[in-house]
Design an enzyme around this catalytic site. Sequence first.
Site, PDB file in Angstrom:
ATOM      1  N   GLY A  37      30.916  14.411  -7.813  1.00  0.00           N
ATOM      2  CA  GLY A  37      31.143  15.039  -9.117  1.00  0.00           C
ATOM      3  C   GLY A  37      30.935  14.084 -10.285  1.00  0.00           C
ATOM      4  NE  ARG A  74      39.082  17.704 -14.895  1.00  0.00           N
ATOM      5  CZ  ARG A  74      39.735  18.094 -13.808  1.00  0.00           C
ATOM      6  NH1 ARG A  74      40.993  18.484 -13.899  1.00  0.00           N
ATOM      7  NH2 ARG A  74      39.145  18.082 -12.624  1.00  0.00           N
TER       8      ARG A  74
END
Length: 478
Positions: free
Chosen positions: A25, A29
């Site tokens: 990933g 964030r």
Amino acid sequence: MPNFTDSQSKAPQAEAIDVLIMAAGLGTRMKSNRAKVLHQLDGRPLISNVCRTALALRPRNVFIVVGHQAEEVRRAIEDEFDCAAQEVSFVHQREQRGTGDAVMAAREHLAGDDTPLLILSGDVPLVRNETLNKLIATHHTSKAACTILTVRLENPTGYGRIVRSDTGDFVKIVEQKDASDEERQVREINAGLYCFASGKLAAALDQLKPNNKQQEYYLTDVPAILKDRGETVAVYQHNDAREVSGINTRAELAEFENLIRRQTIRRLMIEGGVTFIDPSHAYISSDAQIGRDCVIHPDVHVEGESILGAGCEVRHGSRITNSRLGDRVTIKDHCVIVDSEIADDCAVGPFAHLRMNTRMEERAVVGNFVEVKKSRIGRGTKSMHLTYLGDATIGEETNIGAGTVTCNYDGKNKHPTIIEDHVRIGSDTMLVAPVRVGSGAVTGAGSVVTEDVAPHTLVAGVPAKIKKRLDQDSNNET
Ligand code: UD1
Ligand code: CA
């Protein structure tokens, strides 16, 4: 890792297990151009903390699912671990379509049988291997197809919640974004650490659908699928929330860093007998070793696998990286010491820079604004002020005057300077390398030394000329 992993047992597993680490990933964030698992914690990438823990379990295979910045992630791991020897291999997840998709990318590697497959997240870096062993043990005793590691959190926001029946049995995991108001009240969360029976996981993956708010394939849907297929899903509830929390934001990364740092410093004070003038302003890698009765002043950084002997003092604002100090070494304020070695009773600084395999022998002194690169400084030799020593080999009890420069670079190549024992290099001497200054020789202030200087000879001038031969003993009193 600090206390968390130092004590980890390396006992081999009774039974073969495989480990899969999800690390493909981006980590949106983090608001970063760099993949989240490459962000540093305790001086190394998050992913390498997880790899260490995985390897300590002595698994049969470790599969690392990479995707976002796959090459960089792979390189970070290969830099630290011998992947070929330790059966670490990489699986490429082309598009990041969720944690379920990450595991699907590794489908062909999954054992077709009940071999336990431990799934870890690249962003859950502090989990200890004792804890993973408990997860595996629960998996065995409950003869489960899947065992989920959970923990209760005061504030579960952002995590997948564990939904249980009235009788307390596992029902499903529901992600924050898909949860009802009632489900969001649940404090028990999925830590993102699982043990699966490989073959059963593979079969369930075929039933995964991206029917959720994020339109992703959730690995967290697999346990409910297995339940529907009549399999047992077990839960191992852990009691240390911090150990199994993930890092999703830079704020969390900083919290973890701080936690590890405090543990390291506490261990050094309590067990190691190290004094910290202000423990809240010292930055010590958990891999560093610091000897008894060392005194560490504020804003000191000790990085990597540095070793400090006993009774050293490191003053304000200095950084020591991958270096080794003997006993009773003093590092004065604002020094940078990288990849170097300093023997007993030496002093360095203030404002000195040692780098690239510099070695100081016993009682050597390097003072204010001195840079030393890839050089050896002999026992009792002093270079006190404003000097550059590069590619130099300097003997014992020699004095290097203020403003000395080894002119080691001709624009193309680097050349060595050799200065033997009991030499006195006058202030502002330029030593044009390659050059050798024989033992007991003296250079006058401002000399530009372009040719070798014979032992016991005084040279001076530009370029330096022989002025006189010296007594054999004249320099020996320094
Ligand atoms: C995940 C869990 C959540 C759990 C939390 C614990 C899912 C759907 N949710 O949420 O229930 O509470 O972890 O920390 O699994 N990854 C890939 N490929 C992808 C997506 C993610 O390899 O396509 C990797 C990431 O790099 C990361 C890990 O999987 O290392 C977890 O992904 P992340 O997006 O952080 O999941 P969370 O939202 O935290
Ligand atoms: Ca996460």
